[in-house]
Enzyme design. Sequence first.
Site, PDB file in Angstrom:
ATOM      1  N   LYS A 126     -16.788  66.537  73.936  1.00  0.00           N
ATOM      2  CA  LYS A 126     -16.870  67.289  75.308  1.00  0.00           C
ATOM      3  C   LYS A 126     -16.785  66.168  75.635  1.00  0.00           C
ATOM      4  O   LYS A 126     -15.630  66.203  76.500  1.00  0.00           O
ATOM      5  CB  LYS A 126     -17.704  67.674  75.409  1.00  0.00           C
ATOM      6  CG  LYS A 126     -17.489  69.367  74.150  1.00  0.00           C
ATOM      7  CD  LYS A 126     -18.680  71.105  75.360  1.00  0.00           C
ATOM      8  CE  LYS A 126     -19.987  70.274  74.655  1.00  0.00           C
ATOM      9  NZ  LYS A 126     -20.388  69.671  73.410  1.00  0.00           N
ATOM     10  N   THR A 136     -16.203  63.130  76.064  1.00  0.00           N
ATOM     11  CA  THR A 136     -14.578  62.335  75.614  1.00  0.00           C
ATOM     12  C   THR A 136     -13.727  63.117  75.857  1.00  0.00           C
ATOM     13  O   THR A 136     -12.690  62.315  76.784  1.00  0.00           O
ATOM     14  CB  THR A 136     -14.146  61.924  74.304  1.00  0.00           C
ATOM     15  OG1 THR A 136     -15.662  61.190  73.486  1.00  0.00           O
ATOM     16  CG2 THR A 136     -13.959  60.206  74.214  1.00  0.00           C
ATOM     17  N   ARG A 148     -24.132  65.252  81.822  1.00  0.00           N
ATOM     18  CA  ARG A 148     -25.963  64.986  82.000  1.00  0.00           C
ATOM     19  C   ARG A 148     -26.072  63.579  81.573  1.00  0.00           C
ATOM     20  O   ARG A 148     -25.200  62.311  81.471  1.00  0.00           O
ATOM     21  CB  ARG A 148     -25.916  66.374  81.015  1.00  0.00           C
ATOM     22  CG  ARG A 148     -25.812  67.112  81.279  1.00  0.00           C
ATOM     23  CD  ARG A 148     -25.857  68.081  80.748  1.00  0.00           C
ATOM     24  NE  ARG A 148     -25.235  67.868  78.911  1.00  0.00           N
ATOM     25  CZ  ARG A 148     -25.914  68.763  77.597  1.00  0.00           C
ATOM     26  NH1 ARG A 148     -26.396  68.947  77.528  1.00  0.00           N
ATOM     27  NH2 ARG A 148     -24.886  68.475  76.408  1.00  0.00           N
ATOM     28  N   LYS A 174     -27.922  61.047  67.336  1.00  0.00           N
ATOM     29  CA  LYS A 174     -26.598  61.212  67.552  1.00  0.00           C
ATOM     30  C   LYS A 174     -26.085  60.122  68.352  1.00  0.00           C
ATOM     31  O   LYS A 174     -24.976  59.074  68.844  1.00  0.00           O
ATOM     32  CB  LYS A 174     -26.536  62.713  69.056  1.00  0.00           C
ATOM     33  CG  LYS A 174     -25.123  62.619  69.235  1.00  0.00           C
ATOM     34  CD  LYS A 174     -25.405  64.153  70.645  1.00  0.00           C
ATOM     35  CE  LYS A 174     -23.801  64.291  70.963  1.00  0.00           C
ATOM     36  NZ  LYS A 174     -23.255  63.233  72.107  1.00  0.00           N
ATOM     37  N   ALA A 178     -28.745  71.781  76.540  1.00  0.00           N
ATOM     38  CA  ALA A 178     -28.304  72.995  75.876  1.00  0.00           C
ATOM     39  C   ALA A 178     -28.249  74.018  74.989  1.00  0.00           C
ATOM     40  O   ALA A 178     -28.642  75.420  75.133  1.00  0.00           O
ATOM     41  CB  ALA A 178     -26.683  72.490  75.451  1.00  0.00           C
ATOM     42  N   PHE A 220     -22.985  71.641  73.622  1.00  0.00           N
ATOM     43  CA  PHE A 220     -22.520  71.931  72.466  1.00  0.00           C
ATOM     44  C   PHE A 220     -20.910  73.110  72.552  1.00  0.00           C
ATOM     45  O   PHE A 220     -20.756  73.132  73.034  1.00  0.00           O
ATOM     46  CB  PHE A 220     -23.787  72.719  72.326  1.00  0.00           C
ATOM     47  CG  PHE A 220     -24.673  71.992  71.934  1.00  0.00           C
ATOM     48  CD1 PHE A 220     -24.585  70.489  70.775  1.00  0.00           C
ATOM     49  CD2 PHE A 220     -26.213  71.840  72.166  1.00  0.00           C
ATOM     50  CE1 PHE A 220     -25.811  69.740  70.435  1.00  0.00           C
ATOM     51  CE2 PHE A 220     -27.166  71.078  71.826  1.00  0.00           C
ATOM     52  CZ  PHE A 220     -26.670  69.918  71.246  1.00  0.00           C
ATOM     53  N   PHE A 265      -7.900  62.899  65.462  1.00  0.00           N
ATOM     54  CA  PHE A 265      -8.444  61.886  64.579  1.00  0.00           C
ATOM     55  C   PHE A 265      -7.317  61.433  64.060  1.00  0.00           C
ATOM     56  O   PHE A 265      -6.384  62.119  64.124  1.00  0.00           O
ATOM     57  CB  PHE A 265      -9.409  61.945  63.884  1.00  0.00           C
ATOM     58  CG  PHE A 265     -10.596  62.513  64.496  1.00  0.00           C
ATOM     59  CD1 PHE A 265     -11.036  62.877  65.783  1.00  0.00           C
ATOM     60  CD2 PHE A 265     -12.422  62.737  64.035  1.00  0.00           C
ATOM     61  CE1 PHE A 265     -12.386  63.373  66.749  1.00  0.00           C
ATOM     62  CE2 PHE A 265     -13.264  62.948  64.703  1.00  0.00           C
ATOM     63  CZ  PHE A 265     -13.209  63.499  65.788  1.00  0.00           C
ATOM     64  N   TRP A 267      -9.437  59.320  73.431  1.00  0.00           N
ATOM     65  CA  TRP A 267      -9.744  58.185  72.964  1.00  0.00           C
ATOM     66  C   TRP A 267      -9.515  56.744  72.382  1.00  0.00           C
ATOM     67  O   TRP A 267     -10.245  55.337  72.383  1.00  0.00           O
ATOM     68  CB  TRP A 267     -10.731  58.704  71.548  1.00  0.00           C
ATOM     69  CG  TRP A 267     -11.317  58.124  71.013  1.00  0.00           C
ATOM     70  CD1 TRP A 267     -12.761  57.977  71.240  1.00  0.00           C
ATOM     71  CD2 TRP A 267     -11.341  56.650  69.754  1.00  0.00           C
ATOM     72  NE1 TRP A 267     -13.668  57.368  70.007  1.00  0.00           N
ATOM     73  CE2 TRP A 267     -13.059  56.762  69.044  1.00  0.00           C
ATOM     74  CE3 TRP A 267     -10.156  57.188  69.094  1.00  0.00           C
ATOM     75  CZ2 TRP A 267     -13.087  55.832  68.117  1.00  0.00           C
ATOM     76  CZ3 TRP A 267     -10.232  56.105  67.005  1.00  0.00           C
ATOM     77  CH2 TRP A 267     -11.336  55.443  67.731  1.00  0.00           C
TER      78      TRP A 267
END
Length: 913
Positions: free
Chosen positions: A369, A371, A393, A404, A623, A654, A736, A765
């Site tokens: 999200k 990204t 955030r 993470k 979240a 999330f 991806f 990306w």
Amino acid sequence: AGSRKAGPEVIQNSKEVLSLLQEKNPAFKPVLAMIQVTIFMLLCCDDNLMQEINQNLAEETGLNITHICLPPDSSEAEIIDEILKINEDTRIHGLALQISENLFSNKVLNALKPEKDVDGVTDINLGKLVRGDAHECFVSPVAKAVIELLEKSVGVNLDGKKILVVGAHGSLEAALQCLFQRKGSMTMSSQWKTPQLQRKLHEADIVVLGSPKPEEIPLTWIQPGTTVLNCSHDFLSGKVGCGSPRIHFGGLIEEDDVSLLAAALRIQNMVSSGRRWLREQQHRRWRLHCLKLQPLSPVPSDIEISRGQTPKAVDVLAKEIGLLADEIEIYGKSKAKVRLSVLERLKNQADGKYVLVAGITPTPLGEGKSTVTIGLVQALTAHLNVNSFACLRQPSQGPTFGVKGGAAGGGYAQVIPMEEFNLHLTGDIHAITAANNLLAAAIDTRILHENTQTDKALYNRLVPLVNGVREFSEIQLARLKKLGVNKTDPSTLTEEEVSKFARLDINPSTITWQRVLDTNDRFLRKITIGQGNTEKGYSRQAQFDITVASEIMAVLALTDSLADMKARLGRMVVASDKSGQPVTADDLGVTGALTVLMKDAIKPNLMQTLEGTPVFVHAGPFANIAHGNSSVLADKIALKLVGEEGFVVTEAGFGADIGMEKFFNIKCRASGLVPNVVVLVATVRALKMHGGGPSVSAHIKFRYVKTELNGCCNLQKQIQIAQLFGVPVVVALNVFKTDTRAEVDLVCELAKRAGAFDAVPCYHWSVGGKGSVDLARAVREAASKRSRFQFLYDVQVRSIVDKIRTIAQAVYGAKDIELSPEAQAKIDRYTQQGFGNLPICMAKTHLSLSHQPDKKGVPRDFILPISDVRASIGAGFIYPLVGTMSTMPGLPTRPCFYDIDLDTKTEQVKGLF
């Protein structure tokens, strides 16, 4: 006199222009600042008269004058310091200097901001005049007055005339020469002590006196019939020199008229300055210097990409997006805090479009999200030339060193420098930790002292005698008012009032305020405090939460001003007293101290993307534990800065069932902002997992080969959740390199069938904003549609239980809810205390629509267990815990910190992500 006619016309015109500006901007009133050095003022016999004229002209026009008087021994540096202060004062639109000739240095003159230089003395204004761009600059009012008097009042045709300017210097001389030459005149300049002066005076058709005539120069040198204008005053101040004699001979003479008309023309320049300033406050397309990307294949690590790009200096970025120098506080080279004063300055500016990025139920690795958010704004600004802002955030150091990793985006769509983004930033989370734990210490300390002291001893310590005087502090007076005691003299309270005031009577079993730490530490989930001998046997079981779960973080994220934050901090309920009434931070007397600790944290942090577009990083509530959205203040400031045609893209943590639902029902209620579009992020990886594929976890290399995307049911459900709120959905498929074309096409087709406005594959990306241009276009088109936004429930009508049930059934798909006895008791208490009309912030796992992380896809017919309920009264929501939800994450067997290190020679961080 000619100026007696021209001056009023100029003033009337300026008055009319200002009146038109104020019709659209009623509060607008330009201010002219005049810096005076007092010794110069005392030497000028006409000072009072000219000051009165300036004041009267300003009042007649509708603007204000402020005089800054400096002492006679003021140095060049002191004058420059005063100029620089006025330069950055947004309330002042023009600046004139009234200082002696010996203080007019290049440094002083060019310290003035050209846009406030209403006397046209700076090199930039003079340069534009010489270049022929008079409409873009301020021209010397004295020089303009000379031209207007000659042409309009005297009726002289300047074409071909020989003009002699005597005794002028600096900017006045340059401006006169330039203006005369534009009129076709032949100009000569001379100082009084020049051998050729008599000859030049004989040849001149017009003589302009730029300084007082020395006594030794005879009047007979000036030929009869020559037009003479006297500018022999300090041309910046508009004052006529005392020693200037009146000249009597057959020629036409104009003396004080120049000063009077120049004063009127200075007012005209002031109105022009105000008009330009207003124009700059209006929306305009940013003149942003975007940074070029040179994507590599294979894509390097995030930190390598971040280091490969040199960010712009943050003050340059701030200026590009319309922030003023006094609206930012710079931290290092690449980040700054933005002051809330910008909201007042831009309060009449229309807001831009408001876009929320949410997601499907993610894998433990996240589906990108952040990204997508960064890729989208890079596409909008760097590739479509649309003003856009990302609002993210601030990441907690718990996940950064835990599972993470960083949260700055990824690949060629990230915030830079990413190590600064992920580590400390400007210290906001540390400020929250300090404030939270100060309040926790205040609670237990108060219980200890109340348990060990009489009412009288307690009162005497709370309201001590200082220098023979006993006084209540401001917050103590507020507590008295809350208790219904309308007294201000500490000596007048009765014994009963003393007891009510001094004793909070906190029931330890009802304390909900926990200590916090910004580290994943499972062994602090349950602790015992007060085991030291000095605590006199007072001990209790407590716990630590992670800092971003603190209510103070939620307050920071939802507040809209410093005053509102202080009020929210004061309202925070930490426990109940023995009669069942809430005990707040105000009751403990700690609100002011908490506000002091948070006074800098309230300012949003400005950073930039890899392509040099602006990002606000501010607040970071989890979240799944808290409400999972960045700050209201960051969004509001960004919406003003982008302008009506711009976009602000913010992210909800999330899946849409958690972060998006809380964004709408909690954040939008607090802010009053209405979203235009939801961007729902999906990945083929996550959809395969929801369709029955193997679990995804950190540090496991995997490749899905299954092409049947049964898990698209989760995507369809999340689209339906967004549609409950009436907001159009654009699905962003984060592609991806392992995804096939058939898989990408199938997901996009199924998303559109499920009701998405559009579904777009994204490649940011691997290539940056260029890879999200299609997404940006789809978002622009969706945002042009009318929003039918609505809340899921009415906070005033429904009970706490009804609101929890509505979320469980309509959003998660649960059959019903099940309240534990503890949860029911808490709900009853909060309802009795008057908190039943608050929105709900569910604390639930992010790994499933249900309360069980291993239930993928779209679970059905489950009962949602509510194990506990807390109240965040300062933040403004009720906080149910679903199942066994923990508010302090733990570290895995192999945390991310194994890979994080510092090169002690280069001081570069390694292995962050």
